[in-house]
Design a protein around this motif. Structure first.
Motif, mmCIF file in Angstrom:
data_model
loop_
_atom_site.group_PDB
_atom_site.id
_atom_site.type_symbol
_atom_site.label_atom_id
_atom_site.label_comp_id
_atom_site.label_asym_id
_atom_site.label_seq_id
_atom_site.Cartn_x
_atom_site.Cartn_y
_atom_site.Cartn_z
ATOM 1 N N VAL A 68 0.718 -1.264 -0.060
ATOM 2 C CA VAL A 68 0.140 -0.004 -0.085
ATOM 3 C C VAL A 68 0.989 1.142 -0.021
ATOM 4 N N TRP A 69 1.928 0.913 0.153
ATOM 5 C CA TRP A 69 3.167 2.222 0.200
ATOM 6 C C TRP A 69 4.563 1.660 -0.028
ATOM 7 N N SER A 128 5.410 6.910 9.702
ATOM 8 C CA SER A 128 4.543 7.950 9.470
ATOM 9 C C SER A 128 3.303 7.695 8.655
ATOM 10 N N PHE A 129 3.573 6.993 7.526
ATOM 11 C CA PHE A 129 2.485 6.582 6.711
ATOM 12 C C PHE A 129 1.537 5.679 7.495
ATOM 13 N N ILE A 130 1.816 4.853 8.166
ATOM 14 C CA ILE A 130 1.335 3.732 9.147
ATOM 15 C C ILE A 130 0.476 4.578 10.035
ATOM 16 N N GLU A 137 14.855 -0.744 -0.503
ATOM 17 C CA GLU A 137 13.306 -0.399 -0.690
ATOM 18 C C GLU A 137 12.741 -0.756 0.716
ATOM 19 N N VAL A 138 11.823 -0.067 1.241
ATOM 20 C CA VAL A 138 10.880 -0.451 2.209
ATOM 21 C C VAL A 138 9.625 -0.486 1.926
ATOM 22 N N ALA A 139 8.704 -1.335 2.155
ATOM 23 C CA ALA A 139 7.340 -1.279 1.453
ATOM 24 C C ALA A 139 6.339 -1.796 2.895
ATOM 25 N N VAL A 140 5.261 -1.098 2.797
ATOM 26 C CA VAL A 140 4.354 -1.616 3.772
ATOM 27 C C VAL A 140 3.158 -2.163 3.189
#
Length: 101
Positions: free
Chosen positions: A22-23, A91-93, A35-38
């Motif tokens: 989702v991000w 921050s997104f979460i 790369e970091v992914a949520v």
């Protein structure tokens, strides 16, 4: 100093678990992209205690003679970039959990 190596994605959390994040954000470290992914998943779907759970993954991608390779191990020069990306993911979460866009 790291530079943004690609466009990140940001989508509304899915109602169902998907294989797509989702991000995500990717940054160049000088020798590779980190790369970091949520990912999001609805837990207890349809019940009174339903909630969205978020999982975070990280990978390092670099070029070899055979092509590109991704690993989950990181070098010391990757750490500042990982910290920055993980902070952005948090921050997104937090924004999603508080109902912000």
């Amino acid at each position: 100093m790291a530079r943004n190596a690609g466009k990140g994605t940001q989508e509304a959390p899915s109602e169902k678990k998907t294989d797509r994040p989702v991000w995500s954000r990717k940054m160049w470290t000088g020798s590779a992209n980190c790369e970091v992914a949520v990912f999001s998943k609805i837990v207890n779907e349809g019940k009174d205690d339903e909630f969205t759970a978020y999982n975070v993954s990280a990978k390092r991608t670099f070029k070899t003679d055979e092509g590109y390779q991704s690993v989950q191990g990181f070098r010391s020069e990757d750490i500042p970039v990982l910290i920055q990306l993980l902070t952005q993911a948090q921050s997104f979460i937090t924004d999603e959990m508080n109902g912000r866009e």
